[in-house]
Design an enzyme around this catalytic site. Structure first.
Site, short mmCIF file in Angstrom:
data_model
loop_
_atom_site.label_atom_id
_atom_site.label_comp_id
_atom_site.label_asym_id
_atom_site.label_seq_id
_atom_site.Cartn_x
_atom_site.Cartn_y
_atom_site.Cartn_z
N SER A 199 1.23 -14.89 -42.70
CA SER A 199 1.02 -16.08 -43.46
C SER A 199 -0.27 -15.92 -44.60
O SER A 199 -0.24 -15.08 -45.38
CB SER A 199 0.57 -17.27 -42.41
OG SER A 199 1.03 -18.40 -42.89
N HIS A 242 6.28 -16.09 -45.20
CA HIS A 242 6.95 -17.52 -45.21
C HIS A 242 6.33 -18.39 -46.08
O HIS A 242 5.41 -18.21 -46.54
CB HIS A 242 6.94 -17.81 -43.74
CG HIS A 242 5.83 -18.30 -43.25
ND1 HIS A 242 5.36 -19.56 -43.62
CD2 HIS A 242 4.79 -17.85 -42.18
CE1 HIS A 242 4.13 -19.68 -42.85
NE2 HIS A 242 3.88 -18.68 -42.02
#
Length: 245
Positions: A121, A144
């Site tokens: 992340s 993501h």
């Protein structure tokens, strides 16, 4: 006339609860802590990056307000010649992670990041922020889009805010690594790999192949690369100080 002999008071027994040895065992799992003067400052980003919101006490966190003063001190300390950042993070606060990444990228001293376990992340921008990045072969990086909750975003302003923040993260990653914007977006919006069905999990060798990370390796390679860059910086300084004949 009364004479009193001066006697040294008997030594008080060491409180086992305050024993340095016991503290080392409890905190670090070892009896003797090596104390070696080093010209390399090592900073770790472990667990979840804690930003503006305080996380529950059972979470392993790295507080960004603790890291930023450390980076400032390392930049100002003349004895520190290089900085090693070790990551094993699940991500966390986006703005806090970007702040840490920007601080690392703006340091004048040589920097190397080492991803062990995971750099997921918002850990991805931190991993690519150094002059050189290394990832363990078994480590992974989850890429993501930015998420707030699992709820459907129904307010247009909220979507625009997240979209602009995502653009900031993308620009930083592309600007500090060799990955193309097209490949990054392909990984961001890939389906079928992560629990929320959008994004991608990239292993160590693939992270190098895609251009996110420079090299697969471990602590030995990271220290060697950092020392090499420190040597180059010393040589360039010495050449700059030599007066012209």
């Amino acid at each position: 006339m009364e004479f009193r002999s001066e006697q040294t008071p008997p030594e008080q027994p060491e409180d086992p609860r305050r024993s340095p040895t016991l503290e080392n065992i409890q905190q670090l799992g070892q009896i003797n802590v090596p104390t070696v003067e080093s010209n390399i400052f090592c900073m770790s980003v472990i667990g979840q990056v804690e930003g503006h919101m305080i996380l529950p006490p059972q979470n392993k966190t790295t507080k960004y307000e603790h890291l930023i003063p450390q980076l400032v001190a390392a930049e100002q300390n003349p004895r520190i010649e290089g900085i090693l950042i070790v990551l094993n993070t699940v991500g966390g606060d986006v703005e806090a992670g970007l702040a840490i990444a920007e601080m690392i990228a703006s340091l004048s001293k040589p920097t190397v990041t080492l991803v062990l376990g995971g750099g997921h992340s918002i850990g991805v921008p931190i991993a690519v922020s150094a002059d050189y990045s290394i990832i363990a072969e078994s480590a992974t990086m989850t890429i993501h889009p930015i998420r707030m909750t699992g709820l459907v975003i129904s307010v247009p302003q909220t979507f625009e805010y997240l979209d602009k923040m995502q653009d900031r993260v993308n620009r930083f990653i592309v600007g500090h690594s060799r990955i193309s914007e097209e490949k990054l977006k392909e990984l961001l919006f890939k389906t079928g790999e992560v629990p929320r069905d959008i994004g991608a999990t990239v292993g160590g060798p693939d992270a190098v192949r895609f251009g996110l990370i420079n090299q697969v390796g471990g602590i030995g390679e990271a220290i060697a690369e950092l020392n090499r860059r420190i040597g180059e910086r010393r040589n360039s300084r010495e050449q700059a100080e030599v007066p012209l004949q």
